[in-house]
Design a protein around this motif. Structure first.
Motif, PDB file in Angstrom:
ATOM      1  N   VAL A  13      -7.097   4.912  12.576  1.00 31.39           N
ATOM      2  CA  VAL A  13      -6.245   3.746  12.328  1.00 31.39           C
ATOM      3  C   VAL A  13      -4.906   4.221  11.765  1.00 31.39           C
ATOM      4  CG1 VAL A  13      -6.010   1.609  11.016  1.00 31.39           C
ATOM      5  CG2 VAL A  13      -8.252   2.305  11.881  1.00 31.39           C
ATOM      6  N   PRO A  14      -3.783   3.734  12.288  1.00 27.98           N
ATOM      7  CA  PRO A  14      -2.484   4.139  11.750  1.00 27.98           C
ATOM      8  C   PRO A  14      -2.342   3.740  10.283  1.00 27.98           C
ATOM      9  CG  PRO A  14      -2.252   3.024  13.872  1.00 27.98           C
ATOM     10  CD  PRO A  14      -3.665   2.835  13.445  1.00 27.98           C
ATOM     11  N   LEU A  15      -1.560   4.497   9.551  1.00 27.40           N
ATOM     12  CA  LEU A  15      -1.322   4.233   8.135  1.00 27.40           C
ATOM     13  C   LEU A  15      -0.053   3.420   7.955  1.00 27.40           C
ATOM     14  CD1 LEU A  15      -2.134   7.672   6.443  1.00 27.40           C
ATOM     15  CD2 LEU A  15      -3.500   5.596   6.372  1.00 27.40           C
ATOM     16  N   SER A  16      -0.079   2.584   6.939  1.00 26.16           N
ATOM     17  CA  SER A  16       1.129   1.867   6.527  1.00 26.16           C
ATOM     18  C   SER A  16       1.065   1.708   5.017  1.00 26.16           C
ATOM     19  CB  SER A  16       1.238   0.507   7.227  1.00 26.16           C
ATOM     20  OG  SER A  16       2.460  -0.132   6.873  1.00 26.16           O
ATOM     21  N   VAL A  17       1.510   2.726   4.325  1.00 26.33           N
ATOM     22  CA  VAL A  17       1.486   2.738   2.860  1.00 26.33           C
ATOM     23  C   VAL A  17       2.818   3.262   2.368  1.00 26.33           C
ATOM     24  CG1 VAL A  17      -1.017   3.015   2.684  1.00 26.33           C
ATOM     25  CG2 VAL A  17       0.435   5.047   2.834  1.00 26.33           C
ATOM     26  N   CYS A  18       3.215   2.818   1.200  1.00 27.94           N
ATOM     27  CA  CYS A  18       4.436   3.342   0.592  1.00 27.94           C
ATOM     28  C   CYS A  18       4.174   4.729   0.027  1.00 27.94           C
ATOM     29  CB  CYS A  18       4.924   2.403  -0.515  1.00 27.94           C
ATOM     30  SG  CYS A  18       6.475   2.940  -1.290  1.00 27.94           S
ATOM     31  N   SER A  19       3.023   4.881  -0.625  1.00 29.59           N
ATOM     32  CA  SER A  19       2.584   6.184  -1.142  1.00 29.59           C
ATOM     33  C   SER A  19       1.124   6.352  -0.762  1.00 29.59           C
ATOM     34  CB  SER A  19       2.743   6.260  -2.667  1.00 29.59           C
ATOM     35  OG  SER A  19       4.094   6.069  -3.050  1.00 29.59           O
ATOM     36  N   GLU A  20       0.812   7.525  -0.237  1.00 29.24           N
ATOM     37  CA  GLU A  20      -0.574   7.765   0.157  1.00 29.24           C
ATOM     38  C   GLU A  20      -1.473   7.810  -1.070  1.00 29.24           C
ATOM     39  OE1 GLU A  20      -1.414  10.818   2.875  1.00 29.24           O
ATOM     40  OE2 GLU A  20       0.322  10.443   4.150  1.00 29.24           O
ATOM     41  N   LYS A  21      -2.746   7.534  -0.849  1.00 26.20           N
ATOM     42  CA  LYS A  21      -3.693   7.486  -1.958  1.00 26.20           C
ATOM     43  C   LYS A  21      -3.710   8.807  -2.718  1.00 26.20           C
ATOM     44  CE  LYS A  21      -6.931   3.978  -0.288  1.00 26.20           C
ATOM     45  NZ  LYS A  21      -8.343   3.671   0.013  1.00 26.20           N
ATOM     46  N   CYS A  22      -3.788   8.680  -4.035  1.00 29.56           N
ATOM     47  CA  CYS A  22      -3.837   9.881  -4.856  1.00 29.56           C
ATOM     48  C   CYS A  22      -5.188  10.559  -4.658  1.00 29.56           C
ATOM     49  CB  CYS A  22      -3.640   9.525  -6.332  1.00 29.56           C
ATOM     50  SG  CYS A  22      -1.951   9.018  -6.725  1.00 29.56           S
ATOM     51  N   PRO A  23      -5.183  11.857  -4.397  1.00 31.31           N
ATOM     52  CA  PRO A  23      -6.457  12.558  -4.185  1.00 31.31           C
ATOM     53  C   PRO A  23      -7.249  12.679  -5.480  1.00 31.31           C
ATOM     54  CG  PRO A  23      -4.640  14.109  -4.232  1.00 31.31           C
ATOM     55  CD  PRO A  23      -4.023  12.742  -4.285  1.00 31.31           C
ATOM     56  N   LEU A  24      -8.465  13.152  -5.341  1.00 27.84           N
ATOM     57  CA  LEU A  24      -9.304  13.374  -6.513  1.00 27.84           C
ATOM     58  C   LEU A  24      -8.629  14.389  -7.436  1.00 27.84           C
ATOM     59  CD1 LEU A  24     -12.823  13.619  -4.830  1.00 27.84           C
ATOM     60  CD2 LEU A  24     -11.702  11.616  -5.781  1.00 27.84           C
ATOM     61  N   GLY A  25      -8.767  14.141  -8.719  1.00 25.79           N
ATOM     62  CA  GLY A  25      -8.150  15.036  -9.695  1.00 25.79           C
ATOM     63  C   GLY A  25      -6.758  14.622 -10.105  1.00 25.79           C
ATOM     64  N   THR A  26      -6.253  13.526  -9.527  1.00 27.94           N
ATOM     65  CA  THR A  26      -4.923  13.026  -9.885  1.00 27.94           C
ATOM     66  C   THR A  26      -5.003  11.531 -10.159  1.00 27.94           C
ATOM     67  OG1 THR A  26      -4.312  12.557  -7.589  1.00 27.94           O
ATOM     68  CG2 THR A  26      -3.820  14.758  -8.423  1.00 27.94           C
ATOM     69  N   TRP A  27      -3.974  11.004 -10.780  1.00 27.68           N
ATOM     70  CA  TRP A  27      -3.887   9.571 -11.046  1.00 27.68           C
ATOM     71  C   TRP A  27      -2.497   9.093 -10.658  1.00 27.68           C
ATOM     72  CZ3 TRP A  27      -0.608   7.531 -14.995  1.00 27.68           C
ATOM     73  CH2 TRP A  27       0.040   8.521 -15.764  1.00 27.68           C
ATOM     74  N   LYS A  28      -2.432   7.805 -10.314  1.00 27.46           N
ATOM     75  CA  LYS A  28      -1.156   7.277  -9.829  1.00 27.46           C
ATOM     76  C   LYS A  28      -0.333   6.723 -10.981  1.00 27.46           C
ATOM     77  CE  LYS A  28      -2.979   2.755  -8.333  1.00 27.46           C
ATOM     78  NZ  LYS A  28      -3.109   1.860  -7.185  1.00 27.46           N
ATOM     79  N   SER A  29       0.925   7.121 -10.968  1.00 26.08           N
ATOM     80  CA  SER A  29       1.878   6.677 -11.986  1.00 26.08           C
ATOM     81  C   SER A  29       2.998   5.913 -11.300  1.00 26.08           C
ATOM     82  CB  SER A  29       2.443   7.891 -12.740  1.00 26.08           C
ATOM     83  OG  SER A  29       3.455   7.503 -13.636  1.00 26.08           O
ATOM     84  N   ASN A  30       3.236   4.686 -11.725  1.00 30.00           N
ATOM     85  CA  ASN A  30       4.263   3.850 -11.107  1.00 30.00           C
ATOM     86  C   ASN A  30       5.645   4.459 -11.300  1.00 30.00           C
ATOM     87  OD1 ASN A  30       2.376   1.964 -10.267  1.00 30.00           O
ATOM     88  ND2 ASN A  30       2.559   0.735 -12.125  1.00 30.00           N
ATOM     89  N   ILE A  31       6.458   4.288 -10.285  1.00 30.70           N
ATOM     90  CA  ILE A  31       7.835   4.765 -10.335  1.00 30.70           C
ATOM     91  C   ILE A  31       8.712   3.624 -10.820  1.00 30.70           C
ATOM     92  CG2 ILE A  31       9.728   5.738  -9.006  1.00 30.70           C
ATOM     93  CD1 ILE A  31       7.662   6.844  -7.059  1.00 30.70           C
ATOM     94  N   GLN A  32       9.488   3.891 -11.853  1.00 31.14           N
ATOM     95  CA  GLN A  32      10.301   2.839 -12.456  1.00 31.14           C
ATOM     96  C   GLN A  32      11.297   2.281 -11.431  1.00 31.14           C
ATOM     97  OE1 GLN A  32      12.304   4.078 -15.995  1.00 31.14           O
ATOM     98  NE2 GLN A  32      12.965   2.027 -16.552  1.00 31.14           N
ATOM     99  N   GLY A  33      11.356   0.968 -11.369  1.00 26.72           N
ATOM    100  CA  GLY A  33      12.287   0.302 -10.474  1.00 26.72           C
ATOM    101  C   GLY A  33      11.757   0.073  -9.076  1.00 26.72           C
ATOM    102  N   LYS A  34      10.503   0.469  -8.800  1.00 25.90           N
ATOM    103  CA  LYS A  34       9.919   0.265  -7.475  1.00 25.90           C
ATOM    104  C   LYS A  34       8.660  -0.570  -7.583  1.00 25.90           C
ATOM    105  CE  LYS A  34      11.761   4.327  -5.117  1.00 25.90           C
ATOM    106  NZ  LYS A  34      11.443   5.456  -4.208  1.00 25.90           N
ATOM    107  N   LEU A  35       8.223  -1.084  -6.436  1.00 22.74           N
ATOM    108  CA  LEU A  35       7.016  -1.905  -6.407  1.00 22.74           C
ATOM    109  C   LEU A  35       5.794  -1.077  -6.761  1.00 22.74           C
ATOM    110  CD1 LEU A  35       7.764  -3.957  -3.161  1.00 22.74           C
ATOM    111  CD2 LEU A  35       7.972  -4.740  -5.523  1.00 22.74           C
ATOM    112  N   SER A  36       4.727  -1.784  -7.126  1.00 20.87           N
ATOM    113  CA  SER A  36       3.523  -1.083  -7.590  1.00 20.87           C
ATOM    114  C   SER A  36       2.876  -0.245  -6.499  1.00 20.87           C
ATOM    115  CB  SER A  36       2.509  -2.099  -8.120  1.00 20.87           C
ATOM    116  OG  SER A  36       2.143  -3.016  -7.101  1.00 20.87           O
TER     117      SER A  36
END
Length: 713
Positions: A371-394
Motif C-alpha cells: 500500500v502506498p504511504l502518505s505520512v508527514c513523518s514515517e513511524k518512529c522505529p523501535l528504540g525511538t520516540w516521536k518528538s513534535n516539531i515546534q510550529g508544525k502539525l502533530s
C-alpha cells in the motif's frame, strides 16, 4: 432530484405534509425535520461522508492527506468535519483548497498539491472541476497521487478527459450503495422495440447494446471504416449483452427502486390494517379515507428486506441506513478504464467493524502489492520516540533515541518506557533484558593482575621472613627486636592474603570477614611498627641521666603496645561483624550490568576502623620522626617514617577514590590500597636489611656495627 432541485419542492410539500422520497438529495439540511417534516430519502446524508473518508484513511494508515472540493456551499462545513474525524485517528490535513465556480483558482490548487508531501488527496469535486484540475496538474508534472473521491464525483469515463482518467489511476471512489433489482434483468431481456414502436429511448437502447443502426438518415460525422448492420428489432438479447450494463452496479437506479419499494410496502401495510398501526394510539386508517400525513406515518414505519438480504428502513433523520460502496479505478495495460468494487462501508455494522475491505483486489497506480504511504513523518522505529516539531502539525515529528535505561517496544511511541531496576535495554532498545551479573573475578585481566600481585607479595613476605629466620643470629636481625620483625612479617603476609576475599563471587562469609580481617592485620602491622619505634626511643632516652623513660623501658613494653592497641581494633571489628555484618548486595547504578558487592553493613564502623588505623599510623609517624636523630646503627626511625608516609598517603588517597569509584572498581581500589600500603611497609622496613644480609654480609657483623656507633645528644 439533487439537493438544489429538492429544496423548493420539499418546502412546498411540507406545508401540506405530502410525503416526498428523494433518491439523490444528500445535503445535511434535509435532516432538519422541523423544516422538512415530510421529506424522506433513500441516499445517506453527506454528514456521513467525513466519517466514511476517515475510516478509509485509517484502514490504510494514511495520516497525511489533502482536501480539495468544489464550491458547493458546504465546503467549509466539510473541511471542519473532515479535520475533526481525521484528527480522532491521529491524522492531519496538509492543506484544504476550494475550487471556485468559475475554476479561476485551479492553478493555486494545483500548486498546493504539488508543494505538499501528502500523497493521498480527498476530492469532493464535481467531475467538470476535476477535469480542469487534472489538466493543471499534468502541466505541472504532478503524478503519483491517490485520489479518494466522494459521492459527488460522477465516475464515468465517457465524460472525463484523458488527463482526468490517467490522474485517477489507482484511486478509490466512495459511492452510494447499489444492489440487484428484482425482475430488472428479466424486464430488459424481454424488451422488444416492436412492443414500443414509438419509443425513441427503446430504439436508442437497442442500437447501443447490439451495435446496429436503424434505417434512415444518419447523423453527420466522419466516415467509419466498419459499417454497422441495420437494426431490425428482432435481434435476441443474450446474457452477454446484458452483462455489459452491470445491472448490479447502478446506484441511482437502485435508489429509485428503494424509494418505489418503500411506497409499495407502505401502501400494502395501509391496506392490511393488521397489528398495531403507526397512527396515534396504534390505530389504522381506511385506504379510501387516507390523508397525505397519514401516508407519511406509514412510510416512516416501513421495514423490508431486499433481494440481497439487506434491511431497509427509514431512520429518525428520514433516511435509510448509510451504506457506501468502495470502488477501485485503474487503467489496464491496454489503456482501458477498469473499475471494481473492493469493499463497502455499512454504518449498521458493529462499532469498529463498519468497513470491510478486500485490499488484495486493489490495483494501485504502481501495481498490486504494498500500500502506498502518505505520512508527514514515517513511524518512529523501535528504540525511538516521536518528538513534535515546534510550529508544525502533530503528524510531523522527529524520532529521537530513547534515553539511557529506557525502551520503546512499539512503533510510533510518544514516550519511552523505563526498564525495571534489574533489567537494561538491549542494543536496539526495543526490549528490557536481565542485567548481566558482574563482579571482580579471577577470569578477567584486572582480577588476574591483582591476584598475581597478591600472590607475589605474599610469597615475597614469606621469603623475607624465611631469610630473617635463617639469619636470626646475625646482628642486623637481632638489633631491633627480631620477634617484632617476625610478627610484622607474618601480619604483612596475612594482609597480602586478604585480597583473595575481595576477588570472586561475594558470599556472606567473605563479605563479613574481609574488611574486619584486613583492618585487624593492618592494625597489628602498624602496632608492631609503633612498638619498634618506641623501643628505639625508650632505649636511647632511658640511658640519659635526666631520662624519665627508664621505668617504661622494660621487656614487656613491645608486647603491651602490640596487644593493647590491636585489641581495641579487634573489639571494634567484633561489634561490627556481629551487630551489622556486611552482606552481598547488588549495585543500583545505571548500566547493562549489575555488580555484586559487599555492603559496608555500617559505614560508621567502616570509617571508624579506618580512622583508628590512621590514628595509629599517625602516632607511629610522629614518634619515628622525633627519633630520626638517634644513632644510625640501631635506628629504624627514618625507614619507619618513610613507610608511615607511604602508608598514610595511600589510605588518604583511598577515601576520595573509593567514594568516586563505581561498581567493581570500588573493590579494585580497595585491593590496590591494601597491596600498595603493605608493599610500602615491607619495602621501607625490610629491603635495606635484606640488602645487607644477602648482598653485603661483610657489614652484618658486630665489629662493623660498633665501629659506626655514635651518639648525638
Amino acid at each position: 432530484m439533487t439537493s438544489p432541485e429538492s429544496e423548493p419542492m420539499a418546502e412546498l410539500l411540507s406545508v401540506y405534509k405530502i410525503p416526498q422520497i428523494s433518491h439523490g438529495s444528500q445535503h445535511p439540511q434535509f435532516s432538519d425535520h422541523h423544516r422538512f417534516p415530510s421529506f424522506l430519502r433513500t441516499v445517506p446524508s453527506r454528514v456521513h461522508q467525513p466519517q466514511a473518508m476517515a475510516k478509509i484513511l485509517l484502514y490504510f494508515n494514511w495520516t497525511w492527506v489533502g482536501l480539495v472540493g468544489s464550491d458547493s456551499g458546504a465546503f467549509e462545513w466539510l473541511d471542519q468535519e473532515f479535520r475533526k474525524e481525521v484528527g480522532k485517528n491521529g491524522g492531519c490535513v496538509s492543506f484544504s483548497k476550494r475550487i471556485d465556480g468559475h475554476v479561476n483558482n485551479v492553478g493555486d490548487v494545483a500548486d498546493a498539491i504539488k508543494t505538499s508531501s501528502a500523497k493521498v488527496i480527498v476530492c469532493d469535486c464535481y467531475h467538470i472541476h476535476f477535469i480542469s484540475l487534472a489538466k493543471a496538474l499534468q502541466e505541472k508534472n504532478v503524478t503519483n497521487r491517490i485520489w479518494i473521491l466522494s459521492t459527488s464525483f460522477l465516475l464515468n469515463p465517457l465524460i472525463l478527459s484523458r488527463e482526468a482518467r490517467m490522474m485517477l489511476n489507482g484511486s478509490l471512489s466512495l459511492g452510494i450503495h447499489s444492489g440487484p433489482i428484482p425482475g430488472f434483468k428479466h424486464f430488459l431481456s424481454t424488451l422488444q422495440p416492436a412492443t414500443y414502436p414509438d419509443n425513441h429511448l427503446v430504439k436508442l437502447f437497442w442500437q447501443e447494446l447490439l451495435g446496429c443502426t436503424w434505417p434512415g438518415p444518419k447523423p453527420a460525422g466522419p466516415p467509419t471504416a466498419q459499417v454497422a448492420p441495420n437494426c431490425t428489432g428482432l435481434e435476441q438479447l443474450t446474457p452477454a449483452h446484458l452483462s455489459i450494463l452491470k445491472l448490479d452496479d447502478l446506484p441511482a437506479t437502485y435508489q429509485v427502486y428503494l424509494a418505489t419499494k418503500a411506497f409499495l410496502v407502505a401502501y400494502q401495510n395501509l391496506r392490511a390494517n393488521s397489528g398495531e398501526g403507526p397512527l396515534p394510539g396504534g390505530t389504522h386508517v381506511k385506504a379510501r379515507d387516507t390523508r397525505p400525513w397519514q401516508v407519511l406515518q406509514y412510510l416512516k414505519n416501513v421495514h423490508f428486506t431486499s433481494q440481497a438480504q439487506e434491511e431497509s428502513f427509514f431512520t429518525q433523520d428520514g433516511e435509510v441506513p448509510a451504506v457506501f460502496d468502495i470502488t477501485n479505478v485503474h487503467i489496464a495495460p491496454d489503456h482501458t478504464w477498469q473499475t471494481a468494487k473492493v469493499g463497502h462501508l455499512d454504518f449498521r455494522g458493529p462499532l469498529g467493524k463498519e468497513l470491510v475491505m478486500n485490499s488484495s483486489a486493489i490495483i494501485w497506480a504502481e501495481g498490486t502489492g504494498k500500500v502506498p504511504l502518505s505520512v508527514c513523518s514515517e513511524k518512529c522505529p523501535l528504540g525511538t520516540w516521536k518528538s513534535n516539531i515546534q510550529g508544525k502539525l502533530s503528524c510531523c515529528f522527529e524520532c529521537l533515541p530513547c534515553s539511557q535505561g529506557a525502551i520503546t517496544n512499539m512503533l510510533d511511541r510518544a514516550s519511552c518506557l523505563k526498564c525495571p531496576e534489574d533489567q537494561w535495554p538491549n542494543n536496539e532498545k526495543d526490549q528490557c533484558i536481565p542485567k548481566i551479573l558482574d563482579f571482580l573475578s579471577y577470569t578477567e585481566p584486572l582480577g588476574m593482575a591483582l591476584a598475581f600481585c597478591t600472590t607475589f607479595l605474599f610469597l615475597l613476605s614469606l621469603t623475607i621472613l624465611g631469610t630473617f629466620i635463617w639469619h636470626h643470629h646475625t646482628p642486623i636481625v637481632r638489633a631491633n627486636n627480631r620477634r617484632l620483625s617476625y610478627i610484622l612479617l607474618c601480619s604483612l603476609a596475612l594482609c597480602f592474603l586478604c585480597p583473595f576475599m575481595f576477588i570472586g563471587h561475594p558470599v556472606p562469609l567473605t563479605c563479613a570477614l574481609r574488611q574486619a580481617a584486613f583492618g585487624i592485620f593492618f592494625t597489628v602491622c602498624v602496632c608492631a611498627t609503633l612498638a619498634k619505634t618506641i623501643i628505639v626511643v625508650s632505649a636511647f632516652r632511658a640511658t640519659r641521666p635526666d631520662a624519665r623513660l627508664g621505668k617504661w623501658a622494660r621487656p614487656s613494653l613491645p608486647s603491651a603496645i602490640l596487644i593493647g592497641f590491636s585489641l581495641v581494633q579487634v573489639v571494634l571489628c567484633m561489634f561490627w561483624v556481629i551487630g551489622w555484618p556486611p552482606v552481598p548486595v547488588n549495585s543500583t547504578e545505571a548500566g547493562p550490568t549489575v555488580t555484586m558487592l559487599c555492603g559496608a553493613g555500617s559505614s560508621e564502623f567502616f570509617y571508624t576502623m579506618l580512622g583508628y588505623l590512621g590514628f595509629l599510623a599517625l602516632v607511629s609517624l610522629v614518634v619515628a620522626f622525633l627519633a630520626r636523630r638517634l644513632p644510625d646503627t640501631f635506628n629504624e626511625a627514618k625507614h619507619i617514617t618513610l613507610s608511615m608516609l607511604v602508608f598514610s598517603c595511600v589510605w588518604i588517597s583511598f577515601i576520595p577514590a573509593h567514594l568516586s569509584a563505581q561498581g567493581k572498581d570500588t573493590v579494585a581500589v580497595e585491593i590496590f590500597a591494601i597491596l600498595a600500603s603493605g608493599a610500602g611497609l615491607m619495602c621501607c622496613l625490610f629491603f635495606p636489611k635484606c640488602y645487607i644480609i644477602l648482598l653485603r654480609p661483610e657489614k652484618n657483623t658486630k665489629d662493623q656495627m660498633r665501629g659506626k656507633q655514635h651518639f648525638q645528644p
